[in-house]
Design an enzyme around this catalytic site. Structure first.
Site, mmCIF file in Angstrom:
data_model
loop_
_atom_site.group_PDB
_atom_site.id
_atom_site.type_symbol
_atom_site.label_atom_id
_atom_site.label_comp_id
_atom_site.label_asym_id
_atom_site.label_seq_id
_atom_site.Cartn_x
_atom_site.Cartn_y
_atom_site.Cartn_z
ATOM 1 N N SER A 3 7.356 -1.224 1.807
ATOM 2 C CA SER A 3 8.040 -0.074 2.412
ATOM 3 C C SER A 3 9.386 -0.490 2.995
ATOM 4 O O SER A 3 10.328 0.323 3.047
ATOM 5 C CB SER A 3 7.165 0.585 3.480
ATOM 6 O OG SER A 3 6.645 -0.384 4.382
ATOM 7 N N HIS B 59 2.153 7.296 7.656
ATOM 8 C CA HIS B 59 1.484 7.058 6.367
ATOM 9 C C HIS B 59 -0.028 7.172 6.517
ATOM 10 O O HIS B 59 -0.558 7.043 7.607
ATOM 11 C CB HIS B 59 1.860 5.668 5.825
ATOM 12 C CG HIS B 59 1.579 5.529 4.365
ATOM 13 N ND1 HIS B 59 0.912 4.465 3.815
ATOM 14 C CD2 HIS B 59 1.867 6.371 3.332
ATOM 15 C CE1 HIS B 59 0.829 4.641 2.495
ATOM 16 N NE2 HIS B 59 1.385 5.795 2.180
ATOM 17 N N PHE C 42 0.820 -1.207 0.000
ATOM 18 C CA PHE C 42 0.000 0.000 0.000
ATOM 19 C C PHE C 42 0.856 1.260 0.000
ATOM 20 O O PHE C 42 0.610 2.171 0.797
ATOM 21 C CB PHE C 42 -0.917 -0.014 1.227
ATOM 22 C CG PHE C 42 -1.747 -1.268 1.324
ATOM 23 C CD1 PHE C 42 -2.825 -1.466 0.467
ATOM 24 C CD2 PHE C 42 -1.428 -2.259 2.243
ATOM 25 C CE1 PHE C 42 -3.591 -2.620 0.551
ATOM 26 C CE2 PHE C 42 -2.197 -3.418 2.340
ATOM 27 C CZ PHE C 42 -3.271 -3.605 1.488
ATOM 28 N N ASP D 205 2.936 2.767 10.108
ATOM 29 C CA ASP D 205 2.032 2.340 9.021
ATOM 30 C C ASP D 205 1.364 1.026 9.424
ATOM 31 O O ASP D 205 1.240 0.107 8.632
ATOM 32 C CB ASP D 205 2.844 2.186 7.729
ATOM 33 C CG ASP D 205 1.962 2.054 6.486
ATOM 34 O OD1 ASP D 205 0.799 2.483 6.539
ATOM 35 O OD2 ASP D 205 2.454 1.526 5.475
ATOM 36 N N GLY E 130 -2.427 -9.211 9.668
ATOM 37 C CA GLY E 130 -3.256 -8.244 8.956
ATOM 38 C C GLY E 130 -4.038 -7.335 9.883
ATOM 39 O O GLY E 130 -4.326 -7.683 11.031
ATOM 40 N N GLY F 184 4.355 -2.112 10.645
ATOM 41 C CA GLY F 184 3.549 -2.451 9.472
ATOM 42 C C GLY F 184 4.401 -2.930 8.317
ATOM 43 O O GLY F 184 4.596 -2.234 7.322
ATOM 44 N N ASP G 193 5.642 -6.409 12.758
ATOM 45 C CA ASP G 193 4.281 -6.760 12.305
ATOM 46 C C ASP G 193 3.915 -8.104 12.919
ATOM 47 O O ASP G 193 4.753 -9.004 12.983
ATOM 48 C CB ASP G 193 4.252 -6.876 10.767
ATOM 49 C CG ASP G 193 2.852 -6.737 10.168
ATOM 50 O OD1 ASP G 193 1.930 -7.408 10.650
ATOM 51 O OD2 ASP G 193 2.709 -5.967 9.206
ATOM 52 N N HIS H 135 -4.943 1.044 11.590
ATOM 53 C CA HIS H 135 -5.463 2.383 11.337
ATOM 54 C C HIS H 135 -6.647 2.752 12.222
ATOM 55 O O HIS H 135 -7.238 3.807 12.043
ATOM 56 C CB HIS H 135 -5.858 2.523 9.860
ATOM 57 C CG HIS H 135 -4.669 2.631 8.948
ATOM 58 N ND1 HIS H 135 -3.388 2.375 9.368
ATOM 59 C CD2 HIS H 135 -4.558 2.985 7.642
ATOM 60 C CE1 HIS H 135 -2.553 2.552 8.358
ATOM 61 N NE2 HIS H 135 -3.238 2.929 7.285
HETATM 62 N N1 SAH Z 1 4.002 -0.748 5.077
HETATM 63 C C1 SAH Z 1 3.248 -1.705 4.280
HETATM 64 C C2 SAH Z 1 1.759 -1.722 4.577
HETATM 65 C C3 SAH Z 1 1.398 -2.017 5.995
HETATM 66 S S1 SAH Z 1 -0.287 -2.549 6.170
HETATM 67 C C4 SAH Z 1 3.507 -1.471 2.792
HETATM 68 O O1 SAH Z 1 4.430 -0.741 2.438
HETATM 69 O O2 SAH Z 1 2.791 -2.026 1.951
HETATM 70 C C5 SAH Z 1 -0.477 -2.583 7.907
HETATM 71 C C6 SAH Z 1 0.184 -3.753 8.612
HETATM 72 O O3 SAH Z 1 0.140 -3.469 10.008
HETATM 73 C C7 SAH Z 1 -0.497 -5.116 8.420
HETATM 74 O O4 SAH Z 1 0.417 -6.016 7.834
HETATM 75 C C8 SAH Z 1 -0.889 -5.532 9.855
HETATM 76 O O5 SAH Z 1 -0.673 -6.927 10.123
HETATM 77 C C9 SAH Z 1 0.024 -4.695 10.700
HETATM 78 N N2 SAH Z 1 -0.499 -4.395 12.041
HETATM 79 C C10 SAH Z 1 -1.699 -3.859 12.364
HETATM 80 N N3 SAH Z 1 -1.811 -3.702 13.688
HETATM 81 C C11 SAH Z 1 -0.650 -4.157 14.237
HETATM 82 C C12 SAH Z 1 -0.151 -4.273 15.575
HETATM 83 N N4 SAH Z 1 -0.870 -3.863 16.624
HETATM 84 N N5 SAH Z 1 1.071 -4.789 15.771
HETATM 85 C C13 SAH Z 1 1.818 -5.209 14.715
HETATM 86 N N6 SAH Z 1 1.416 -5.112 13.430
HETATM 87 C C14 SAH Z 1 0.198 -4.595 13.183
HETATM 88 MG MG MG Z 2 -0.265 2.740 4.676
#
Ligand code: SAH
Ligand code: MG
Length: 215
Positions: free
Chosen positions: A55, A171, A23, A143, A78, A49, A74, A146
């Protein structure tokens, strides 16, 4: 505020980053790389993330060039919006039990990029990892989840770990609610009250510099 300039990333790494699932638009990835290059000479970088490593290639490339390290956190299960039936679910990313598992994808992206010596994946919940974290960081990229609870927890857990003048990147910051959810914008605004100043902006990516203690 600075406009990110034209930095050049190794074309083979750029190709891996742009084709990885994830993303992060290409211009924002390059802006992230540019910020990380400046920070990484001062100490390690950390992102919340990892997802499939997109990223992490931009940040890891900067870590490699500067002789630094990226820690990428992470749980790999998800976020809410990645779960089956939700808007950002990808059926390729489920294990035998039908649960989201992005860890194999993350690993393969980082290994394909030849960045395994500079990118350390940490599998676990972000605030739990932060509780044991003592090393001062030159840059933190938020990231992860959300929801308001997740974004706030990440902000509160990780910004105190940044060294003075360290960079905070966030992000999915959308000033206009019509463009997306509020929590990343809310932590961005909170950061600007005293502890951070704006450095650069590209799309929904904001980069700030730590200039005070986190409230
Ligand atoms: N940076 C990535 C996108 C991240 S998407 C890119 O460049 O594409 C968000 C990620 O945050 C997901 O994989 C999800 O598993 C992770 N995530 C969400 N809440 C979390 C938490 N509390 N602890 C660890 N990871 C988390
Ligand atoms: Mg993002």
């Amino acid at each position: 505020m600075e406009r990110p300039g034209l930095v050049t990333l190794d074309p083979s790494l750029l190709e891996i980053a742009t084709s990885a699932k994830g993303f992060m638009p290409d211009d924002e990835g390059l802006a992230l790389y540019e910020a990380a290059l400046k920070a990484a000479t001062r100490g390690p970088l950390l992102e919340i993330g990892s997802y499939c490593g997109k990223s992490a290639v931009y940040l890891g490339a900067a870590a490699k060039e500067a002789g630094s390290t990226l820690y990428s956190v992470d749980h790999h299960r998800g976020s809410e919006e990645n779960q089956p039936g939700q808007e950002y679910h990808d059926p390729d990313l489920v294990d035998e039990e039908g649960r989201v598992d992005t860890l194999p994808w993350f690993r393969s992206t980082i290994e394909e990029a030849g960045l395994a010596n500079w990118v350390i994946g940490i599998v676990g919940s972000s605030p739990k990892v932060a509780r044991a974290w003592a090393t001062p960081l030159s840059m933190v990229f938020i990231d992860g989840g959300h929801s308001s609870a997740a974004a706030t927890a990440d902000y509160e857990a990780w910004t105190p770990k940044l060294m003075s003048e360290g960079l905070l990147a966030i992000h999915d910051v959308f000033p206009d609610p019509a463009d997306g959810g509020r929590p990343p914008f809310e932590i961005y605004q909170r950061a600007l009250v005293g502890a951070f100043e704006d450095v650069s902006a590209c799309g929904s990516l904001r980069v700030l510099r730590k200039i005070g203690e986190v409230a």
